[in-house]
Scaffold this motif. Structure first.
Motif, PDB file in Angstrom:
ATOM      1  N   VAL A   1       0.818  -1.218   0.000  1.00 46.95           N
ATOM      2  CA  VAL A   1       0.000   0.000   0.000  1.00 46.95           C
ATOM      3  C   VAL A   1       0.850   1.266   0.000  1.00 46.95           C
ATOM      4  O   VAL A   1       0.321   2.377  -0.045  1.00 46.95           O
TER       5      VAL A   1
ATOM      6  N   ALA B   1       1.198   5.117   3.334  1.00 44.71           N
ATOM      7  CA  ALA B   1       0.172   4.438   2.549  1.00 44.71           C
ATOM      8  C   ALA B   1      -0.613   5.426   1.696  1.00 44.71           C
ATOM      9  O   ALA B   1      -1.001   6.498   2.163  1.00 44.71           O
TER      10      ALA B   1
ATOM     11  N   LEU C   1      -3.962   6.186   0.065  1.00 47.30           N
ATOM     12  CA  LEU C   1      -5.341   5.761   0.305  1.00 47.30           C
ATOM     13  C   LEU C   1      -6.336   6.761  -0.236  1.00 47.30           C
ATOM     14  O   LEU C   1      -6.006   7.921  -0.507  1.00 47.30           O
TER      15      LEU C   1
ATOM     16  N   ASP D   1      -7.318   1.308   0.293  1.00 52.32           N
ATOM     17  CA  ASP D   1      -6.386   1.350  -0.820  1.00 52.32           C
ATOM     18  C   ASP D   1      -7.124   1.847  -2.066  1.00 52.32           C
ATOM     19  O   ASP D   1      -8.266   1.458  -2.322  1.00 52.32           O
TER      20      ASP D   1
END
Length: 455
Positions: free
Chosen positions: A317, A330, A332, A339
């Motif tokens: 991720v 990550a 997002l 994700d």
């Protein structure tokens, strides 16, 4: 409010060892073959099936920090038909928030620790103490040291890792020496015990603190840590000097509050150095080279830059460098925390990356992790009910103690909203006037959020 309780490291470690033995969940019995001899029932292989696939959707939560524990509890409340499994390598929960106070014996070890197994039994989810080895997104499977299990939804709560590569490249010897001798104590709990023992053994000299560049995990606040250690030096008559080497050009958040503490309470102990971008670190010679000058030290708290924890990288991720995204965190959907290419994979807590062009990152705080966990639990429950969830945003509240005799503190609050352009906006309110009244507010905040997670 006074908290003056002394913890016992020996008792904590003994309890942790006992709990470790008590909380291992039995994997499927390995079948003996010529190539793979039979094993005792409580020893599993990563190739074993840890938990067979059931008849109901399973949520696997990787990481049992502030976010993971909260997500497990609220999933059981919001969607009791789901199977919820929490995977965590530590046998007991140890809190980074409030740990600065523990370092100087304002609170004891029991105040920071909680029993994973007890709370899992109370709320009806499954806790498994094990190391997570790999995450196979294509197969929707998590591989652990004790075996593998499938998931329908995956929640990653991996916390942070130290980006020692920024200092040492691939020199593992230098990185390991730095971590072992001068721990940052941002990742529970062995580092905290090592740092506390080193502070108790410190007889005087120069203590250097390198502050990680933002974004960083906080709490524990490095400025609070400097103040409380300085308070300990002051009241124990330890001839120590603290050098704060800050990557930033000034103290923030709560800049005026911390600066006044440095200048009014610890003028002869704390020296604050801004723009001290770390260029070289030598843990063997006890020497640091920065853009603001070179410094030798007798002891140090060497806080390397932070990144999303290892599990976020293993899960894929974290985007590769050069993709136009801030590296190391990550990537997002900023409103729904999944994700961008897989709505069944959520990330909560410190590992969450860029969310807004206005302020970039949410504070990497336990309070935010707790709130994001509750939000994601509701998202999953809504989806399971066949509804499209409406987005929700966290808030944040942080208290910092800056003096122990008398106990005084300062605080900061963050609120969030989405503007007409769909951008998340942050409102920050610093409370810079140090006051004894902040201390009971701080402990009441901790009591309420611990109750939310564990009681």
């Amino acid at each position: 409010m006074t908290q003056d309780i002394h913890g016992s490291r020996r008792q904590f470690l003994a309890a942790a060892g006992g709990l470790a033995a008590a909380t291992v969940i039995t994997p499927a019995l390995a079948q003996g073959t010529a190539a793979a001899p039979s094993l005792p029932p409580l020893i599993g292989r990563s190739t074993d099936t840890l938990i067979p696939r059931g008849k109901v959707p399973r949520v696997v939560i990787c990481g049992g920090g502030w976010g993971g524990v909260t997500a497990a509890k609220y999933l059981r409340q919001y969607a009791p038909h789901l199977e919820v499994v929490l995977l965590e390598r530590n046998p007991v929960f140890f809190s980074c928030p409030m740990s600065n106070k523990w370092l100087v014996d304002v609170v004891d070890t029991a105040y920071l620790t909680h029993d994973y197994l007890a709370v899992s039994e109370k709320y009806g989810y499954r806790f498994i103490q094990t190391e997570i080895l790999e995450i196979e997104r294509d197969r929707k499977r998590v591989i652990t040291a004790a075996g593998a299990l499938d998931y329908h939804y995956l929640i990653l709560s991996p916390g942070i890792r130290y980006n020692y590569e920024a200092w040492f490249g691939n020199d593992r010897r230098m990185a390991e020496a730095t971590k072992a001798r001068f721990p940052a104590a941002y990742i529970p709990s062995a580092e905290h015990f090592r740092l506390k023992q080193s502070l108790q053994d410190f007889k005087g000299g120069t203590l250097v603190m390198t502050l990680p560049p933002p974004p960083q995990r906080c709490p524990p606040s490095p400025y609070e840590r400097a103040c409380l250690i300085a308070s300990m030096f002051k009241h124990k008559n330890i001839p120590g000097r603290i050098l704060i080497l800050d990557h930033k050009d000034g103290v923030r958040p709560i800049g005026p509050g911390f600066r006044s503490a440095f200048e009014e309470l610890y003028k002869d102990i704390i020296t604050y150095v801004p723009n001290a971008h770390v260029q070289e670190v030598d843990p063997f010679r006890k020497h640091i080279k920065t853009a603001a000058g070179d410094f030798d030290f007798d002891h140090a708290i060497l806080m390397a830059p932070h990144q999303a924890g290892d599990l976020a990288w293993k899960a894929g991720v974290v985007p590769q460098a050069g993709q136009g995204k801030p590296g190391g965190w990550a990537d997002l959907d900023p409103l729904f925390l999944h994700d961008r290419n897989d709505k069944d994979v959520y990330v909560i807590g410190d590992a969450v990356g860029f969310v807004s062009p206005q302020f970039a990152f949410y504070p990497k705080a336990g309070h935010v992790a707790n709130r994001q966990a509750r939000i994601v639990a509701r998202y999953i429950a809504e989806r399971e009910a066949g509804r499209t969830p409406d987005f929700a945003l966290p808030d944040n509240l942080c208290f910092m103690m800056v003096n122990t005799q008398p106990q005084e503190g300062i605080s900061v609050q963050f609120d969030y909203k989405v503007n007409d352009q769909g951008i998340i906006e942050q409102r920050q309110m610093d409370f810079n006037e140090r006051s004894p009244a902040t201390i009971p507010e701080d402990f009441n905040w901790a009591r309420l959020i611990y109750e939310d997670m564990f009681s």
